[in-house]
Structures are given as structure tokens and as C-alpha cells.
Write an enzyme that holds these catalytic residues in place. Sequence first.
Site, mmCIF file in Angstrom:
data_model
loop_
_atom_site.group_PDB
_atom_site.id
_atom_site.type_symbol
_atom_site.label_atom_id
_atom_site.label_comp_id
_atom_site.label_asym_id
_atom_site.label_seq_id
_atom_site.Cartn_x
_atom_site.Cartn_y
_atom_site.Cartn_z
ATOM 1 N N PRO A 86 -25.726 18.299 31.094
ATOM 2 C CA PRO A 86 -25.669 17.204 30.261
ATOM 3 C C PRO A 86 -25.191 17.502 29.156
ATOM 4 O O PRO A 86 -25.559 16.499 28.331
ATOM 5 C CB PRO A 86 -27.249 16.908 30.967
ATOM 6 N N GLU A 113 -32.208 22.833 37.604
ATOM 7 C CA GLU A 113 -32.187 22.163 36.280
ATOM 8 C C GLU A 113 -30.656 22.999 35.808
ATOM 9 O O GLU A 113 -30.281 22.616 33.749
ATOM 10 C CB GLU A 113 -33.444 22.546 35.916
ATOM 11 N N ARG A 155 -4.098 13.840 37.324
ATOM 12 C CA ARG A 155 -2.832 13.101 37.035
ATOM 13 C C ARG A 155 -2.433 13.169 36.465
ATOM 14 O O ARG A 155 -1.342 12.010 36.203
ATOM 15 C CB ARG A 155 -3.875 11.887 37.583
ATOM 16 N N ASP A 170 -1.319 4.967 30.251
ATOM 17 C CA ASP A 170 -3.033 4.415 30.378
ATOM 18 C C ASP A 170 -3.834 3.945 28.794
ATOM 19 O O ASP A 170 -3.303 3.933 27.940
ATOM 20 C CB ASP A 170 -3.730 5.279 30.698
HETATM 21 N N1 LIG Z 1 -22.925 14.233 32.266
HETATM 22 C C1 LIG Z 1 -23.947 14.933 32.683
HETATM 23 C C2 LIG Z 1 -23.618 16.459 33.909
HETATM 24 C C3 LIG Z 1 -24.944 16.023 34.079
HETATM 25 C C4 LIG Z 1 -25.208 17.209 34.631
HETATM 26 C C5 LIG Z 1 -24.141 18.427 35.290
HETATM 27 C C6 LIG Z 1 -24.479 19.755 35.764
HETATM 28 C C7 LIG Z 1 -25.479 19.745 35.896
HETATM 29 C C8 LIG Z 1 -26.251 21.306 36.612
HETATM 30 C C9 LIG Z 1 -28.020 20.212 36.909
HETATM 31 N N2 LIG Z 1 -27.978 19.121 36.348
HETATM 32 C C10 LIG Z 1 -28.982 17.965 36.856
HETATM 33 C C11 LIG Z 1 -29.549 18.622 34.917
HETATM 34 C C12 LIG Z 1 -29.693 19.615 34.740
HETATM 35 C C13 LIG Z 1 -30.462 19.200 33.645
HETATM 36 C C14 LIG Z 1 -31.167 18.273 32.558
HETATM 37 C C15 LIG Z 1 -31.995 18.212 31.781
HETATM 38 N N3 LIG Z 1 -33.744 18.784 31.925
HETATM 39 C C16 LIG Z 1 -33.818 18.264 30.764
HETATM 40 C C17 LIG Z 1 -34.841 20.290 30.727
HETATM 41 C C18 LIG Z 1 -34.264 21.006 31.121
HETATM 42 C C19 LIG Z 1 -32.996 20.698 32.308
HETATM 43 C C20 LIG Z 1 -31.226 17.443 33.813
HETATM 44 C C21 LIG Z 1 -30.970 16.729 35.130
HETATM 45 C C22 LIG Z 1 -26.813 18.710 35.749
HETATM 46 C C23 LIG Z 1 -26.290 17.376 35.484
HETATM 47 N N4 LIG Z 1 -25.557 15.140 33.860
HETATM 48 N N5 LIG Z 1 -25.165 14.270 32.937
#
Ligand SMILES: Nc1cc(-c2ccc3ccn(Cc4ccc(CN5CCCC5)cc4)c3c2)n[nH]1
Length: 244
Positions: A86, A113, A155, A170
Site C-alpha cells: 500500500p 501486515e 497485454r 488504449d
Molecule cells: N495498492 C495496494 C496494495 C496493497 C497491498 C499489497 C501487499 C500487501 C501485503 C499485505 N497487505 C495488507 C496490508 C498491508 C499493510 C497495511 C498497512 N498497515 C498500517 C500499519 C501496519 C500495516 C494494511 C494492509 C497488502 C496490501 N493494498 N493496496
Amino acid sequence: MRIDIISIFPDYFAPLDLSLIGRARASGLLDVRVHDLRSWTHDRHNTVDDTPYGGGPGMVMKPEPWGEALDEVVAGAPARLILPTPSGRPFRQADAERLAGEERLVFGCGRYEGIDSRVAADAALRMPVEEVSIGDYVLNGGESATLVMVEAITRLLPGVLGNTESAVQDSFASGGMENLVEGPVYTKPVMWRDQEVPPVLLSGNHGAVDRWRRDQALRKTARNRPDLVGAMPEEALDRRDREV
Ligand SMILES: Nc1cc(-c2ccc3ccn(Cc4ccc(CN5CCCC5)cc4)c3c2)n[nH]1
């Protein structure tokens, strides 16, 4: 191109056996290999996660399985590691085009996480590593993001899209329509539920059709993506759109 995907949910990638990507794999145009991270665990429970140092919610993925998996999968070959997260840099069409030029990509799908940060740091000693976000929303893991990126990248490879599809026109592409989202599209029948196809599209006047399509794309971009309109040179906006 060879793509390796490492995940604790390898079945998540069954869709890559379908459609155009599935055909490109079957024809040997594309080599996609999916690996179960748990293959690189050695305890009875195939443990891949543990509690976070410093406290906090949830669990963090252990570094050891990732280190062994990447060592074996990459095996010293020139590869680029893509880690969906994220907090990563935004993934855009330009990135898909850039990555489509790579020989080998490895996608590391985190869960919980996230992955112990030392994994990316260690890998970066041996290969380029990119932490990438596909959008400002939180998923449960990297698998969906990897599917999105693999589709956007592959693609663009020559031969992957059949001749009935085209990656050239596109939106977000070049060719006089850059920075515009695509306008409406139509096919037979010419009248459907009291809606007719815009007559210009039946006119055979290709200049008029191109102008109409550009006007529609400008309108839709102004309506749905005002952020892109700002990036458009003033003269590109039709007078009517300026007054809209
Ligand atoms: N564009 C996009 C990509 C992702 C994504 C990609 C890989 C993973 C691996 C685990 N998670 C779940 C995840 C991870 C970190 C947090 C944030 N937390 C805040 C405090 C500690 C962590 C929440 C949730 C992913 C999420 N989400 N959105």
C-alpha cells in the site's frame, strides 16, 4: 518474458491460465511460474509469519522463507523484483510499458501486515527492487495487485493480444489522445431499446469520426478525470469544453 510469482495462495493465479495470457503461455510467448512460499519453510506448520517487533496489530511475514525463495527462483539471473504494497510508488501505464521491456520479473506477494523489510533490502543487494501500489485503497495482500500488473504488462507484449484487440489506441496512451480517457463505443444493432448509434459513426467520414471521438474523449475526461484535464495543453480543449 519470464514472470515468477511467489505467494502463499498460488491458486489465486488460476486466472492466468485463461484467455489471452493463458494462450500466450500455451504458445510459449510468455513463461509464468507460480511458487508457493511455504515450499521454503522447514517447520511442521510451514510457518511464514510472526508477531511484529515493536508491537502493533497483526502479523509480519518472516524473512527466512522469502530469502530462500528468492535465492532459488532468481538463481543469480538478471531479474527485477516487484513488491506490491500500500505504501509503494503508484503503478501507472508508463510503468507497465517500462516493465514490458524486462526479460524477467519476480512478484513477491505479501500478506498479513507485510513482509519483513529486510527482505527487500537484502534483495536490493543483488537486483532492482520496486515497491508498488496499484491504488490508494487497502487490499488484504499482494495477489490482486500482482494479477492487475501482470495483465497490464503482458497485454503490451507483441503477439499477446490477438488481432481483434489493440493496445495501441488504449487511453493513457500516445497517438494524439494522450492523457484522455476513452470515449463511448458502439456496435450492432444500430437501434437498441430506442437508442440509436450516433449518426457520425455511420457516415464513413473518417475525419468527422476522429473529431467526434476526440470531442467525446475530451468531454468524458473533463467529467470523470478533471485531474487529467489540468495536465492538458490549453489549445487541446475545444471552445465548447472551456465554456462547459
Ligand atoms: N495498492 C495496494 C496494495 C496493497 C497491498 C499489497 C501487499 C500487501 C501485503 C499485505 N497487505 C495488507 C496490508 C498491508 C499493510 C497495511 C498497512 N498497515 C498500517 C500499519 C501496519 C500495516 C494494511 C494492509 C497488502 C496490501 N493494498 N493496496
